[in-house]
Design a protein around this motif. Structure first.
Motif, short mmCIF file in Angstrom:
data_model
loop_
_atom_site.label_atom_id
_atom_site.label_comp_id
_atom_site.label_asym_id
_atom_site.label_seq_id
_atom_site.Cartn_x
_atom_site.Cartn_y
_atom_site.Cartn_z
N ARG A 164 -89.53 -45.31 -46.95
CA ARG A 164 -89.96 -46.58 -47.55
C ARG A 164 -91.26 -47.11 -46.95
N GLU A 165 -91.73 -46.45 -45.90
CA GLU A 165 -93.05 -46.81 -45.35
C GLU A 165 -94.15 -45.94 -45.93
N SER A 166 -93.78 -44.95 -46.74
CA SER A 166 -94.78 -44.03 -47.30
C SER A 166 -95.67 -44.75 -48.29
N ALA A 167 -96.87 -44.21 -48.48
CA ALA A 167 -97.82 -44.80 -49.44
C ALA A 167 -97.23 -44.77 -50.85
N LEU A 168 -96.54 -43.70 -51.19
CA LEU A 168 -95.96 -43.57 -52.53
C LEU A 168 -95.04 -44.75 -52.83
N TYR A 169 -94.15 -45.07 -51.89
CA TYR A 169 -93.20 -46.16 -52.09
C TYR A 169 -93.91 -47.52 -52.02
N GLN A 174 -95.98 -52.58 -54.32
CA GLN A 174 -97.10 -53.53 -54.47
C GLN A 174 -97.47 -53.70 -55.94
N ALA A 175 -97.45 -52.59 -56.69
CA ALA A 175 -97.78 -52.66 -58.12
C ALA A 175 -96.78 -53.55 -58.85
N LEU A 176 -95.51 -53.47 -58.48
CA LEU A 176 -94.49 -54.33 -59.09
C LEU A 176 -94.78 -55.80 -58.78
N GLN A 177 -95.20 -56.04 -57.55
CA GLN A 177 -95.50 -57.41 -57.10
C GLN A 177 -96.72 -57.96 -57.83
N ASN A 178 -97.62 -57.07 -58.24
CA ASN A 178 -98.88 -57.50 -58.85
C ASN A 178 -98.77 -57.85 -60.33
N PHE A 179 -97.65 -57.51 -60.99
CA PHE A 179 -97.51 -57.85 -62.41
C PHE A 179 -97.63 -59.36 -62.58
N SER A 180 -98.49 -59.78 -63.50
CA SER A 180 -98.66 -61.21 -63.73
C SER A 180 -97.48 -61.76 -64.53
N ARG A 181 -97.29 -63.07 -64.45
CA ARG A 181 -96.24 -63.74 -65.22
C ARG A 181 -96.39 -63.41 -66.71
#
Length: 270
Positions: A164-169, A174-181
């Motif tokens: 879970r520390e890998s770049a892939l994960y 981070q991409a999930l967190q970046n989705f706008s409302r």
């Protein structure tokens, strides 16, 4: 990235290489970057086209009249028509396989060969559907994927022992967190509901050409376990390849194995 206007919205797609066309259908919650290793390998001898799902990558919001996976398949056909492409070799992972198989059933003359990866053409089991719908409600209410949910959603896509520390994960999280409302409410959640309330089309799979179809699945795929892929391969009468050391997003978890399998299959069928 080029753009096509489909159902009144901008659909972005990657178009790289030349030769016979390979159309890659992406997983829900991933953009075309999920195919980076395949694009690099395949575009040496094929023209690789990767449409972005609505609300993903740079694509616009999901058109209001998009209500089923058949609609996604029809939209992909419109893209091919706009690009003046008569036939493709279609490789679809997860929802990419769900609409990809429907496209092959709908317009068999357009599909030269078909690879179904980590996908399922049956209906979603009721308990799983209800679970995902509860997550969608939480995301809709929050207008974001709340922090605690990130570590519920992200692991679904990977083998259980992913670092879970890998770049892939971490990059995916981070991409999930970046989705706008706006994207979540108007595209991502509606698309999720469409995917997980899909109709069962398993009874149509025997219509697919067994000689030009291949089923592949990560051997540790949790949301789409190998048993589902085995069921589909049996119905189609085609080969099944299990991808070692891979969960749902097998194209990124074991890219070398996937690339070799795809290149071998396409060399015989494209």
């Amino acid at each position: 990235m080029p753009v096509a206007i489909i159902a009144g919205q901008p659909l972005h797609y990657l178009d790289q290489g030349s030769g016979p066309v390979v159309l890659l259908g992406s997983s829900y919650l991933w953009d075309s970057g999920m195919w980076a290793p395949q694009i690099e390998a395949l575009s040496q001898q094929y023209r690789v086209i990767v449409p972005e799902l609505w609300g993903h990558g740079e694509s616009g919001p999901q058109p209001t009249q998009t209500r089923s996976l058949d609609d996604l398949a029809r939209q992909a056909l419109v893209l091919l028509d706009q690009l003046d492409i008569a036939q493709v070799n279609l490789v679809g992972l997860s929802v990419g396989g769900m609409w990809g198989a429907r496209l092959a059933l709908m317009a068999p003359e357009r599909v030269n060969s078909l690879v179904l990866m980590d996908t399922y053409l049956g209906a979603e089991p009721e308990a799983t559907r209800q679970y995902y719908f509860s997550l969608f409600k939480m995301i809709e209410d929050a207008g974001a994927i709340p922090e605690p949910l990130l570590d519920v959603v992200a692991p679904i896509f990977f083998r259980p022992d992913i670092d879970r520390e890998s770049a892939l994960y971490q990059d995916f999280r981070q991409a999930l967190q970046n989705f706008s409302r706006d994207r979540l409410v108007h595209s991502v959640v509606p698309l999720g509901r469409l995917i997980f309330s899909r109709e069962d089309v398993l009874d149509q799979l025997p219509r697919l050409d067994a000689d030009t179809t291949l089923v592949m699945c990560g051997d540790q795929d949790k949301p789409r376990p190998p048993a589902e892929s085995r069921e589909m391969a049996d119905l189609i009468g085609c080969s099944l390849i299990l991808i070692p050391q891979a969960g749902h997003i097998s194209a990124l978890e074991n890219p070398d194995f996937v690339n070799e399998a795809l290149l071998t299959f396409l060399a015989n069928h494209a």
